[in-house]
Design a protein around this motif. Structure first.
Motif, mmCIF file in Angstrom:
data_model
loop_
_atom_site.group_PDB
_atom_site.id
_atom_site.type_symbol
_atom_site.label_atom_id
_atom_site.label_comp_id
_atom_site.label_asym_id
_atom_site.label_seq_id
_atom_site.Cartn_x
_atom_site.Cartn_y
_atom_site.Cartn_z
ATOM 1 N N MET A 1 -4.336 12.787 -6.916
ATOM 2 C CA MET A 1 -3.773 11.485 -6.637
ATOM 3 C C MET A 1 -3.524 10.735 -7.945
ATOM 4 N N LYS A 2 -2.312 10.251 -8.113
ATOM 5 C CA LYS A 2 -1.975 9.580 -9.362
ATOM 6 C C LYS A 2 -2.490 8.158 -9.440
ATOM 7 N N GLY A 3 -2.383 7.423 -8.427
ATOM 8 C CA GLY A 3 -2.770 6.020 -8.496
ATOM 9 C C GLY A 3 -2.619 5.394 -7.137
ATOM 10 N N GLU A 4 -2.635 4.107 -7.161
ATOM 11 C CA GLU A 4 -2.573 3.426 -5.883
ATOM 12 C C GLU A 4 -1.136 3.127 -5.485
ATOM 13 N N ILE A 5 -0.984 2.921 -4.222
ATOM 14 C CA ILE A 5 0.299 2.521 -3.660
ATOM 15 C C ILE A 5 0.121 1.141 -3.058
ATOM 16 N N LYS A 6 0.993 0.251 -3.428
ATOM 17 C CA LYS A 6 0.950 -1.098 -2.861
ATOM 18 C C LYS A 6 1.538 -1.069 -1.450
ATOM 19 N N VAL A 7 0.898 -1.786 -0.559
ATOM 20 C CA VAL A 7 1.417 -1.980 0.790
ATOM 21 C C VAL A 7 1.804 -3.448 0.877
ATOM 22 N N VAL A 8 3.087 -3.708 0.993
ATOM 23 C CA VAL A 8 3.556 -5.082 1.025
ATOM 24 C C VAL A 8 3.580 -5.535 2.485
ATOM 25 N N VAL A 26 -4.985 8.798 -0.045
ATOM 26 C CA VAL A 26 -4.228 7.946 -0.959
ATOM 27 C C VAL A 26 -4.937 6.592 -1.042
ATOM 28 N N ILE A 27 -4.867 5.979 -2.212
ATOM 29 C CA ILE A 27 -5.471 4.661 -2.408
ATOM 30 C C ILE A 27 -4.401 3.607 -2.160
ATOM 31 N N LEU A 28 -4.704 2.696 -1.253
ATOM 32 C CA LEU A 28 -3.764 1.633 -0.909
ATOM 33 C C LEU A 28 -4.314 0.288 -1.365
ATOM 34 N N SER A 29 -3.435 -0.578 -1.822
ATOM 35 C CA SER A 29 -3.817 -1.959 -2.116
ATOM 36 C C SER A 29 -2.817 -2.871 -1.423
ATOM 37 N N LYS A 30 -3.319 -3.938 -0.882
ATOM 38 C CA LYS A 30 -2.473 -4.863 -0.116
ATOM 39 C C LYS A 30 -1.872 -5.912 -1.036
ATOM 40 N N ARG A 59 7.477 -3.162 -9.737
ATOM 41 C CA ARG A 59 7.674 -1.981 -10.598
ATOM 42 C C ARG A 59 6.519 -0.977 -10.494
ATOM 43 N N SER A 60 6.042 -0.764 -9.274
ATOM 44 C CA SER A 60 5.030 0.266 -9.046
ATOM 45 C C SER A 60 5.232 0.807 -7.631
ATOM 46 N N PRO A 61 4.723 2.019 -7.370
ATOM 47 C CA PRO A 61 4.936 2.627 -6.056
ATOM 48 C C PRO A 61 4.456 1.707 -4.928
ATOM 49 N N LEU A 62 5.276 1.595 -3.899
ATOM 50 C CA LEU A 62 4.908 0.730 -2.787
ATOM 51 C C LEU A 62 5.522 1.229 -1.481
ATOM 52 N N ILE A 63 4.932 0.748 -0.402
ATOM 53 C CA ILE A 63 5.510 0.993 0.917
ATOM 54 C C ILE A 63 5.686 -0.334 1.635
ATOM 55 N N VAL A 64 6.715 -0.351 2.457
ATOM 56 C CA VAL A 64 7.018 -1.464 3.341
ATOM 57 C C VAL A 64 7.243 -0.846 4.711
ATOM 58 N N GLU A 65 6.733 -1.504 5.746
ATOM 59 C CA GLU A 65 6.907 -0.975 7.103
ATOM 60 C C GLU A 65 7.471 -2.058 8.002
ATOM 61 N N ASP A 66 8.315 -1.639 8.915
ATOM 62 C CA ASP A 66 8.770 -2.544 9.957
ATOM 63 C C ASP A 66 8.771 -1.742 11.251
ATOM 64 N N SER A 67 8.487 -2.428 12.319
ATOM 65 C CA SER A 67 8.487 -1.750 13.611
ATOM 66 C C SER A 67 9.159 -2.644 14.632
ATOM 67 N N GLY A 68 9.567 -2.008 15.713
ATOM 68 C CA GLY A 68 10.235 -2.752 16.770
ATOM 69 C C GLY A 68 9.831 -2.226 18.132
ATOM 70 N N LEU A 69 9.820 -3.142 19.081
ATOM 71 C CA LEU A 69 9.622 -2.804 20.482
ATOM 72 C C LEU A 69 10.999 -2.781 21.126
#
Length: 186
Positions: A1-8, A26-30, A59-69
């Motif tokens: 594992m390289k580092g953390e991934i930001k969760v926006v 994986v290491i996640l940071s909020k 400027r670092s790895p991150l994930i964004v999620e959206d969901s729908g009903l």
């Protein structure tokens, strides 16, 4: 594992779901930020825009999620407008719209965007079910109390975190992301 991934996300419960799914993979940071949610007709377009915008800030790895009903009898409504509909109509409003309708089929869809400067990738998950007649349970968030997944007699709002994650749209999308992430970290 390289580092953390930001969760926006501004949603602490959603982040808790991600942490449960990530375990030791994986290491996640909020990053507690309001989602830059453009009004668009697809979840993919919404997360792609948000990911690119937030990447330009952090400027670092991150994930964004959206969901729908997506409620079939309502022609897919609220779909990509789920967040807005939750804030304005809430669960009671959807139940009111569904009064007298026998077709209660619905599904949740999740799209996760991962961006790291080299790549932008999308991961999708979906779970089918139905809209309950009444609100059920106080766990989870959003429309969880009115969504009953196929094969279950309880709503997402009645499920413990681990059980929901094992079958949910978000869980499925995140497991797809993890497969991808593990492959690029080799």
């Amino acid at each position: 594992m390289k580092g953390e991934i930001k969760v926006v996300t501004g949603n602490s419960y959603k982040f808790m779901e991600f942490q449960d799914l990530a375990k030791d993979k994986v290491i996640l940071s909020k990053v507690d930020a309001p989602k830059l949610e453009i009004q668009a007709d697809s979840l993919e377009e919404i997360v792609r825009y948000s990911a690119v915008t937030f990447y330009s800030l952090y400027r670092s790895p991150l994930i964004v999620e959206d969901s729908g009903l997506f409620v079939e009898a309502l022609r897919g409504f609220p779909g990509p407008y789920t967040n807005y509909v939750k804030r304005t109509l809430d669960c009671e409003g959807i139940l009111k719209l569904m009064e007298g309708l026998s077709d209660r089929k619905a599904y949740f869809r999740s799209v996760i965007a991962y961006i790291d400067g080299e790549r932008l990738a999308l991961f999708k998950g979906e779970v089918s079910g139905r809209i309950a007649e009444t609100m059920r349970g106080d766990k989870g968030f959003g429309f969880d109390p009115i969504f009953i997944p196929d094969g279950y007699g309880v709503s997402f709002g009645e499920m413990e975190l681990g059980e929901k994650n094992s079958i949910s749209h978000r869980g499925r999308a995140f497991r797809e992301f993890l497969k991808f992430y593990e492959s690029i970290e080799q």
